[in-house]
Design a protein around this motif. Structure first.
Motif, PDB file in Angstrom:
ATOM      1  N   VAL A 257      24.170  -2.548  -7.358  1.00 18.36           N
ATOM      2  CA  VAL A 257      23.996  -1.134  -8.147  1.00 18.36           C
ATOM      3  C   VAL A 257      24.196  -0.309  -8.847  1.00 18.36           C
ATOM      4  N   ALA A 258      24.514  -1.912  -9.845  1.00 19.47           N
ATOM      5  CA  ALA A 258      24.570  -2.108 -11.670  1.00 19.47           C
ATOM      6  C   ALA A 258      23.928  -1.968 -11.967  1.00 19.47           C
ATOM      7  N   PHE A 259      22.113  -2.361 -11.558  1.00 18.27           N
ATOM      8  CA  PHE A 259      20.689  -2.673 -11.668  1.00 18.27           C
ATOM      9  C   PHE A 259      20.604  -1.214 -11.846  1.00 18.27           C
ATOM     10  N   LEU A 260      20.559   0.068 -11.478  1.00 16.99           N
ATOM     11  CA  LEU A 260      20.658   1.141 -10.626  1.00 16.99           C
ATOM     12  C   LEU A 260      20.903   2.295 -11.430  1.00 16.99           C
ATOM     13  N   ALA A 261      22.665   1.420 -11.835  1.00 17.98           N
ATOM     14  CA  ALA A 261      23.483   2.952 -12.541  1.00 17.98           C
ATOM     15  C   ALA A 261      22.692   2.958 -13.996  1.00 17.98           C
ATOM     16  N   ARG A 262      22.388   1.615 -14.372  1.00 23.31           N
ATOM     17  CA  ARG A 262      21.415   0.704 -15.735  1.00 23.31           C
ATOM     18  C   ARG A 262      20.336   1.733 -16.035  1.00 23.31           C
TER      19      ARG A 262
END
Length: 55
Positions: A46-51
């Motif tokens: 999720v953090a990767f996608l948010a970035r």
């Protein structure tokens, strides 16, 4: 999809200038069955996608 195909895709994305994080998960199938705790994997995903999606 065999894991080897994930490596081929990751390398193709890197070659095209993409940022790639490929994390093998021992004992897991494609949808992470067999993983006792998917929370850390989901959190990183999720953090990767948010970035990258500007969320």
């Amino acid at each position: 999809m065999p894991y080897s195909q994930s490596g081929v895709l990751a390398e193709a994305l890197r070659s095209a200038g993409g940022e790639v994080t490929l994390q093998p998960v021992d004992g897991a199938d494609q949808i992470l069955l067999g993983v006792p705790d998917v929370t850390p994997i989901a959190t990183r995903s999720v953090a990767f996608l948010a970035r990258h999606l500007g969320a």
